[in-house]
Design an enzyme around this catalytic site. Structure first.
Site, PDB file in Angstrom:
ATOM      1  N   CYS A 270      -6.230 -66.502 153.528  1.00 29.98           N
ATOM      2  CA  CYS A 270      -5.919 -66.401 152.099  1.00 29.98           C
ATOM      3  C   CYS A 270      -5.611 -67.725 151.398  1.00 29.98           C
ATOM      4  O   CYS A 270      -6.173 -67.980 150.335  1.00 29.98           O
ATOM      5  CB  CYS A 270      -4.808 -65.404 151.822  1.00 29.98           C
ATOM      6  SG  CYS A 270      -4.094 -64.630 153.232  1.00 29.98           S
TER       7      CYS A 270
ATOM      8  N   ARG B 124      -3.683 -66.114 166.112  1.00 33.13           N
ATOM      9  CA  ARG B 124      -2.281 -65.728 165.987  1.00 33.13           C
ATOM     10  C   ARG B 124      -1.712 -65.613 167.386  1.00 33.13           C
ATOM     11  O   ARG B 124      -2.335 -65.015 168.261  1.00 33.13           O
ATOM     12  CB  ARG B 124      -2.142 -64.374 165.280  1.00 33.13           C
ATOM     13  CG  ARG B 124      -2.716 -64.392 163.883  1.00 33.13           C
ATOM     14  CD  ARG B 124      -2.565 -63.038 163.212  1.00 33.13           C
ATOM     15  NE  ARG B 124      -3.275 -63.070 161.936  1.00 33.13           N
ATOM     16  CZ  ARG B 124      -3.389 -62.033 161.123  1.00 33.13           C
ATOM     17  NH1 ARG B 124      -2.834 -60.870 161.458  1.00 33.13           N
ATOM     18  NH2 ARG B 124      -4.050 -62.131 159.993  1.00 33.13           N
TER      19      ARG B 124
ATOM     20  N   GLN C 179     -11.955 -62.015 161.147  1.00 33.74           N
ATOM     21  CA  GLN C 179     -11.801 -60.954 160.157  1.00 33.74           C
ATOM     22  C   GLN C 179     -13.012 -60.897 159.239  1.00 33.74           C
ATOM     23  O   GLN C 179     -13.617 -61.925 158.954  1.00 33.74           O
ATOM     24  CB  GLN C 179     -10.585 -61.240 159.269  1.00 33.74           C
ATOM     25  CG  GLN C 179      -9.270 -61.253 159.990  1.00 33.74           C
ATOM     26  CD  GLN C 179      -8.139 -61.593 159.038  1.00 33.74           C
ATOM     27  OE1 GLN C 179      -8.219 -62.545 158.283  1.00 33.74           O
ATOM     28  NE2 GLN C 179      -7.073 -60.805 159.082  1.00 33.74           N
TER      29      GLN C 179
ATOM     30  N   ASP D  99     -12.896 -60.840 156.164  1.00 31.16           N
ATOM     31  CA  ASP D  99     -11.878 -61.032 155.144  1.00 31.16           C
ATOM     32  C   ASP D  99     -12.515 -61.262 153.775  1.00 31.16           C
ATOM     33  O   ASP D  99     -13.621 -61.795 153.691  1.00 31.16           O
ATOM     34  CB  ASP D  99     -11.054 -62.274 155.525  1.00 31.16           C
ATOM     35  CG  ASP D  99      -9.671 -62.245 154.904  1.00 31.16           C
ATOM     36  OD1 ASP D  99      -9.337 -61.252 154.238  1.00 31.16           O
ATOM     37  OD2 ASP D  99      -8.935 -63.230 155.085  1.00 31.16           O
TER      38      ASP D  99
ATOM     39  N   HIS E  10     -11.089 -61.965 149.462  1.00 30.89           N
ATOM     40  CA  HIS E  10     -10.033 -61.933 148.461  1.00 30.89           C
ATOM     41  C   HIS E  10     -10.654 -61.756 147.101  1.00 30.89           C
ATOM     42  O   HIS E  10     -11.605 -62.447 146.766  1.00 30.89           O
ATOM     43  CB  HIS E  10      -9.190 -63.206 148.539  1.00 30.89           C
ATOM     44  CG  HIS E  10      -8.452 -63.294 149.823  1.00 30.89           C
ATOM     45  ND1 HIS E  10      -8.962 -63.958 150.919  1.00 30.89           N
ATOM     46  CD2 HIS E  10      -7.281 -62.753 150.225  1.00 30.89           C
ATOM     47  CE1 HIS E  10      -8.116 -63.828 151.919  1.00 30.89           C
ATOM     48  NE2 HIS E  10      -7.089 -63.104 151.547  1.00 30.89           N
TER      49      HIS E  10
ATOM     50  N   LYS F 174       0.369 -52.411 150.661  1.00 34.08           N
ATOM     51  CA  LYS F 174      -0.996 -52.339 151.180  1.00 34.08           C
ATOM     52  C   LYS F 174      -1.398 -50.926 151.534  1.00 34.08           C
ATOM     53  O   LYS F 174      -0.565 -50.070 151.801  1.00 34.08           O
ATOM     54  CB  LYS F 174      -1.145 -53.243 152.399  1.00 34.08           C
ATOM     55  CG  LYS F 174      -0.280 -52.864 153.584  1.00 34.08           C
ATOM     56  CD  LYS F 174      -0.560 -53.818 154.746  1.00 34.08           C
ATOM     57  CE  LYS F 174       0.315 -53.472 155.945  1.00 34.08           C
ATOM     58  NZ  LYS F 174       0.133 -54.380 157.058  1.00 34.08           N
TER      59      LYS F 174
ATOM     60  N   HIS G 238      -6.130 -58.787 148.813  1.00 40.32           N
ATOM     61  CA  HIS G 238      -6.596 -59.124 150.170  1.00 40.32           C
ATOM     62  C   HIS G 238      -7.236 -57.864 150.705  1.00 40.32           C
ATOM     63  O   HIS G 238      -6.634 -56.801 150.641  1.00 40.32           O
ATOM     64  CB  HIS G 238      -5.431 -59.471 151.097  1.00 40.32           C
ATOM     65  CG  HIS G 238      -4.514 -60.526 150.579  1.00 40.32           C
ATOM     66  ND1 HIS G 238      -4.363 -61.729 151.212  1.00 40.32           N
ATOM     67  CD2 HIS G 238      -3.677 -60.554 149.514  1.00 40.32           C
ATOM     68  CE1 HIS G 238      -3.464 -62.452 150.556  1.00 40.32           C
ATOM     69  NE2 HIS G 238      -3.038 -61.763 149.516  1.00 40.32           N
TER      70      HIS G 238
END
Length: 641
Positions: A336, A365, A383, A385, A387, A467, A513
RNA sequence: GCUGUCAUAGCUCAGGGGUAGAGCACUUCAUUGGUAAUGAAGAGGUCCUGGGUUCAAUUCCCAGUGACAGCACCA
């Protein structure tokens, strides 16, 4: 004069207070024998409870699904009694019914080991054979606390102390043994029956908190009869066969090794599968108005300090230092902040919103060792991912749009059902309550517009916003969060993202997100289990094998393989010196969806035989027909006409 | 991270205080066989790592690492 209304609508009146058992007996001896408990105005109760006022009543018998919970709960009590008989000095804590069974948590110096289970189970059967009645008693709070403390049961005493004032404290006796319990229970231990089995031992923290002592937990499964138990045990074995770790090895998809714990070595076939998934997602996202970007892996800690991750997330981040320089870099645990950096390049206009920025972002992570699980929970993952930078007004529409995309994708991957959780503000969070109110309200109204029904997951939101989590279930029955969409008013503020409004002013964008499949690793793990390795053709890493019967056909087989390959299919050629039976077996076990068999006959006539995975018969096609057929079938769902 | 269990050939696993076995896979040879196992021969192991006990440890004990189950964690 209680009037009792039964499920069939009939009403029976009784002269005074009456127990469930008495009502059942009044209706008939068959029911009196079969009734295990009852529901009074929808509340489950012991048959021995008295009813004093008018009520709707339903008896729970063994045929009833509701009997399962009673059996499991009673079994937990019997487990506790068995343990205390066999291991005096062991303290009891709690033992609820759960999905498929029950557990009980005990406190003792030596935790239970798997070897202890047979003796405990035998003792349970003994207690069940005694058929002791469950007797409910109401105790005074102080009396109960004193009693359990005198028994050395400090966990029970603590439980009672923490019960809200005014709560009725009930004790259930079974023979000599008793336990604090809210109930209800069946009539006697004999009602549990034989359809149970102790499964495993485990550690579990007292009250689910890692700061508390660890208890020794015993898990059992319990069913209404032996047949149900056997069926369940069989189902467990079947599920084990679908385990993605086993199939991953058998199909040569990936491996993990000690030097890179929590990271995947993707083998050629596994990577092919991965790329098939990736290519599909990429096409769906491009069609959905996303623009793909790529951002760095290693970034200076200054950026993480700005984003707030350094403070809140540092213990989960991998840090890299270089001897030559006085800098500290961190491997990104998420994408992000980087997407905000791209957003901030140049001056953005409201005209550019919503801006949907996607990245197949490789993240690292540091997950606790005990959390790792095959490729489903790893330390290095990618991911899908993205945004979405938008205005507050656009949140609802963008959420609706996202949910539609996600549903489309899940359906294409063969998932018809998934659950949705709404996670609201956690205790530790950024942003004011007023901002959270707005974010939660926006997401909730978006859910309504998208027609999404969800269960509430209180306090489980991200630190920057609420979320939605989209959860899929694996073969073993474990739930995994895959998709998510999260509303964030905080990060744009922290990282100073802004756009120019129609009035030529400046405003903060909202950030959504979102991820559809979550991480490729986890999602592919679930895909493997969902299909048990038998992927639909468009996903299969090897889509066809051309296998020869005699070496005279080698030349033609190569021609067939070449033709399929030229049509974009993942083909392997098997001209090995084996009988066709052996080849069929080998490739069937490897879950190859199509085996094209080629012998002398086919070579002469220019045909190809097709044997589909799992099928016993074959189809004959011309070479051109065979290519066209497989090509059509291998077309990903989004590219089909 | 915590509790427990486990670690032997590429894989699945057996064994056991005197340095090791099976099946499959692999290699070679023979076999050209029409839809889920052709036969024979061969090669393959620092029995996870480090310490301890012992005349002797892969086996017993301790620690570490990793895997597995559950718990905690999953912004």
């Amino acid at each position: 004069m209680p009037a009792i209304t039964l499920p069939d609508g009939s009403v029976r009146s009784f002269p005074g207070a009456v127990t469930g058992a008495e009502i059942a007996a009044a209706i008939g001896p068959g029911l009196a024998r079969a009734a295990l408990a009852m529901e009074v105005d929808g509340v489950a109760m012991d048959l021995s409870r008295e009813i004093t006022a008018d009520a709707r009543l339903r008896f729970i018998t063994r045929k009833d699904e509701a009997a399962l919970e009673l059996i499991r709960h009673d079994a937990a009590h019997v487990l506790a009694e068995a343990v205390q008989e066999l291991y005096p000095g062991t303290q009891v804590t709690i033992g609820p019914a759960i999905e498929n069974g029950f557990y009980y948590d005990f406190y003792r110096n030596e935790p239970f080991r798997p070897d202890d289970l047979p003796a405990i189970e035998a003792k349970m059967r003994e207690i069940i054979a005694r058929d002791a009645k469950f007797v409910r008693e109401v105790w005074e709070r102080e009396e109960a606390i004193e009693f359990f403390e005198a028994q050395g049961e400090r966990f029970k005493a603590e439980l009672i102390r923490d019960l809200p004032a005014g709560e009725t404290i009930t004790i259930y006796r079974q023979g000599e043994w008793l336990d604090l319990c809210r109930g209800p229970h069946m009539r006697s231990t004999g009602d549990i029956g034989n359809g149970f089995k102790l499964m495993k031992t485990a550690g579990a923290y007292w009250r689910g908190d890692a700061r508390n002592p660890m208890l020794s937990r015993i898990y059992g499964t319990a069913w209404r009869d032996n047949k149900e138990l056997e069926a369940y045990l069989h189902q467990l074995e079947e599920a084990e066969r679908r385990d993605h770790r086993k199939i991953g090895k058998a199909m040569d998809l990936f491996h993990i090794q000690e030097e890179a714990v929590g990271s995947i070595f993707w083998h050629p076939k596994g990577w092919k599968l991965y790329r098939n998934v990736e290519a599909y997602i990429r096409r769906r996202q491009e069609a959905g108005g996303y623009e793909e970007v790529r951002t760095p892996q290693l970034v200076d800690r200054r950026l993480w300090e700005l984003s707030g991750h350094w403070e809140k997330y540092r213990k989960n981040m991998f840090i890299a230092e270089v001897a030559e320089e006085d800098t500290m870099l961190a491997l990104k645990p998420m994408n992000c902040p980087f997407h905000v950096q791209i957003f901030k390049q140049g001056l953005r206009s409201y005209r550019e919103l919503p801006m949907r920025m996607a990245e197949f972002g490789a993240c690292h992570r540091y997950e606790p060792s005990g959390a790792l699980h095959g490729i489903m929970r790893v330390r290095a993952f990618t991911q899908d991912d993205a945004h979405i930078f938008c205005t507050e007004d656009q949140i609802a529409a963008e959420t609706v749009r996202f949910v539609a995309l996600l549903e489309r994708v899940y359906k294409d991957f063969g998932f018809e059902s998934f659950t949705v959780k709404f996670s609201d503000r956690p205790e530790i969070r950024a942003g004011s309550d007023e901002v959270w109110d707005r974010a939660e309200a926006a997401l909730k109204s978006a859910c309504e517009k998208a027609g999404v029904s969800y269960t509430l997951n209180p306090g489980e939101g991200a630190f920057y916003g609420p979320k939605l989590e989209f959860v899929l279930r694996d073969a073993i029955g474990r739930d995994w969060q895959c998709g998510t969409i999260q509303v964030d008013f905080v990060l744009p503020e922290r990282l100073d993202a802004e756009y120019v409004t129609p009035e030529s002013g400046r405003a903060r964008p909202v950030m959504l997100h979102r991820a559809i499949i979550g991480s490729f690793e986890r999602f592919i793990g679930i895909l493997i289990e969902n299909y048990a390795g038998r992927f639909p053709l468009w996903l299969a890493p090897v889509q066809a094998v051309v296998a020869t019967i005699v070496s005279d056909a080698d030349g033609y087989a190569a021609e067939v393989a070449q033709a399929l390959s030229a049509a974009g299919l993942a083909v392997e050629l098997d001209v090995s010196n084996q009988k066709i039976q052996a080849k069929i077996r080998e490739h069937s076990l490897a879950h190859v969806p199509n085996i094209r068999v080629v012998g002398r006959k086919e070579a002469e006539t220019g045909q190809v035989a097709l044997r589909r995975l799992g099928g016993a018969s074959q189809e004959m096609h011309s070479l051109a027909g065979a290519v066209a057929l497989l090509k059509a079938e291998a077309t990903p769902p989004d590219l089909r006409p």
